[in-house]
Design a protein around this motif. Structure first.
Motif, short mmCIF file in Angstrom:
data_model
loop_
_atom_site.label_atom_id
_atom_site.label_comp_id
_atom_site.label_asym_id
_atom_site.label_seq_id
_atom_site.Cartn_x
_atom_site.Cartn_y
_atom_site.Cartn_z
N GLU A 1 18.83 23.57 -24.47
CA GLU A 1 19.91 23.00 -25.28
C GLU A 1 20.51 21.74 -24.65
OE1 GLU A 1 20.79 24.07 -28.35
OE2 GLU A 1 19.06 25.39 -28.12
N CYS A 2 19.92 21.27 -23.55
CA CYS A 2 20.41 20.08 -22.85
C CYS A 2 20.34 18.87 -23.77
CB CYS A 2 19.55 19.84 -21.61
SG CYS A 2 20.04 18.40 -20.66
N LEU A 3 21.31 17.98 -23.61
CA LEU A 3 21.29 16.69 -24.29
C LEU A 3 21.21 15.61 -23.23
CD1 LEU A 3 23.95 17.17 -27.09
CD2 LEU A 3 21.45 17.26 -27.29
N MET A 4 20.34 14.63 -23.46
CA MET A 4 20.17 13.52 -22.53
C MET A 4 20.26 12.20 -23.27
SD MET A 4 17.08 14.49 -20.00
CE MET A 4 17.15 15.98 -19.03
N VAL A 5 20.80 11.21 -22.55
CA VAL A 5 20.83 9.84 -23.06
C VAL A 5 20.15 8.99 -21.99
CG1 VAL A 5 22.28 7.89 -23.72
CG2 VAL A 5 22.94 10.22 -24.38
N LEU A 6 19.07 8.34 -22.40
CA LEU A 6 18.29 7.49 -21.50
C LEU A 6 18.26 6.06 -22.05
CD1 LEU A 6 15.32 9.97 -20.87
CD2 LEU A 6 17.35 9.60 -19.45
N PRO A 7 18.04 5.07 -21.18
CA PRO A 7 18.11 3.67 -21.62
C PRO A 7 16.85 3.14 -22.29
CG PRO A 7 17.82 3.77 -19.26
CD PRO A 7 17.95 5.19 -19.73
N GLN A 8 16.05 3.99 -22.89
CA GLN A 8 14.89 3.54 -23.66
C GLN A 8 14.69 4.46 -24.85
OE1 GLN A 8 14.25 4.24 -20.22
NE2 GLN A 8 13.48 6.30 -20.41
N PRO A 9 14.05 3.97 -25.90
CA PRO A 9 13.85 4.78 -27.10
C PRO A 9 13.14 6.09 -26.79
CG PRO A 9 13.24 2.49 -27.51
CD PRO A 9 13.48 2.63 -26.03
N PRO A 10 13.54 7.15 -27.43
CA PRO A 10 14.46 7.24 -28.56
C PRO A 10 15.93 7.35 -28.15
CG PRO A 10 13.50 9.38 -28.19
CD PRO A 10 12.89 8.45 -27.18
N HIS B 1 22.63 15.17 -19.23
CA HIS B 1 22.24 14.13 -18.28
C HIS B 1 22.23 12.80 -19.01
CE1 HIS B 1 20.31 12.24 -14.85
NE2 HIS B 1 19.46 11.66 -15.70
N GLN B 2 22.70 11.75 -18.33
CA GLN B 2 22.63 10.41 -18.90
C GLN B 2 22.31 9.42 -17.80
OE1 GLN B 2 24.73 7.41 -18.75
NE2 GLN B 2 25.59 8.26 -16.89
N GLN B 3 21.64 8.34 -18.20
CA GLN B 3 21.31 7.24 -17.29
C GLN B 3 21.69 5.93 -17.96
OE1 GLN B 3 17.17 7.37 -16.18
NE2 GLN B 3 17.26 9.55 -15.69
N THR B 4 22.44 5.12 -17.24
CA THR B 4 22.83 3.80 -17.73
C THR B 4 22.33 2.78 -16.72
OG1 THR B 4 24.83 4.71 -18.74
CG2 THR B 4 24.78 2.33 -18.39
N THR B 5 21.47 1.89 -17.16
CA THR B 5 20.98 0.86 -16.26
C THR B 5 22.09 -0.17 -16.02
OG1 THR B 5 19.98 -0.28 -18.13
CG2 THR B 5 18.55 1.14 -16.85
N PRO B 6 22.09 -0.78 -14.83
CA PRO B 6 23.14 -1.78 -14.53
C PRO B 6 23.12 -2.92 -15.53
CG PRO B 6 21.93 -1.18 -12.54
CD PRO B 6 21.19 -0.57 -13.71
N VAL B 7 24.29 -3.38 -15.86
CA VAL B 7 24.44 -4.50 -16.79
C VAL B 7 25.05 -5.67 -16.04
CG1 VAL B 7 24.62 -4.05 -19.26
CG2 VAL B 7 26.19 -2.96 -17.75
N ASP C 1 4.32 0.23 -7.63
CA ASP C 1 4.92 -1.11 -7.66
C ASP C 1 6.12 -1.20 -8.59
OD1 ASP C 1 3.03 -2.05 -5.87
OD2 ASP C 1 1.63 -2.63 -7.46
N GLU C 2 6.77 -0.09 -8.86
CA GLU C 2 7.89 -0.07 -9.82
C GLU C 2 9.14 0.49 -9.15
OE1 GLU C 2 9.00 1.96 -14.12
OE2 GLU C 2 7.09 2.42 -13.19
N THR C 3 10.27 -0.17 -9.44
CA THR C 3 11.56 0.37 -9.02
C THR C 3 12.46 0.49 -10.25
OG1 THR C 3 12.46 -1.79 -8.49
CG2 THR C 3 11.46 -0.57 -6.68
N TYR C 4 13.43 1.38 -10.15
CA TYR C 4 14.31 1.67 -11.28
C TYR C 4 15.68 2.00 -10.72
CZ TYR C 4 16.28 4.31 -15.23
OH TYR C 4 17.08 4.76 -16.25
#
Length: 123
Positions: free
Chosen positions: A28-37, A109-115, A85-88
């Motif tokens: 039942e977890c809800l997540m918000v991630l910075p890419q679709p969807p 859980h949510q992730q917000t990339t730096p703006v 070769d990827e950082t996030y």
């Protein structure tokens, strides 16, 4: 759960395999991630992770822990993860709910990339 275990638990979600994710993420977890969807349910998130290369390393900084009531832990932190070769980077929150003694699941859980903020060098 003490703070050290909280951070080990969270780090395992970044570095562990899909089976670990299935074990620790509530359906039942809800997540918000910075890419679709962008908005995912627990089942969608678990399946998305199963098809994503795992992170090799993650650093969790600016860590904060709140315990608003018995059996509920809310954390906030900055993550810097890497693989090949990827950082996030992202500012994150997670909410953990205790199901029974020593059994916890992520329910949010949510992730917000730096703006970039005008007038600062951070981005």
């Amino acid at each position: 759960m003490d703070d050290d275990r909280v951070w080990s638990f969270e780090k395992s979600l970044w570095l562990g395999d899909a089976e670990n994710y299935r074990k620790l993420i509530d359906e039942e977890c809800l997540m918000v991630l910075p890419q679709p969807p962008f908005v995912l349910s627990g089942k969608q998130a678990i399946e998305a992770v199963a098809n994503t290369p795992r992170w090799i390393d993650v650093e969790l900084s600016n860590r904060q822990v709140a315990r608003p009531e018995e059996g509920l832990i809310v954390i906030a932190y900055h993550a810097r993860a890497s693989r090949e070769d990827e950082t996030y980077e992202a500012h994150c929150t997670s909410t953990l709910r205790r199901l029974s003694h020593e059994e916890w699941r992520v329910v949010q859980h949510q992730q917000t990339t730096p703006v970039a903020i005008p007038g600062t060098s951070e981005g």
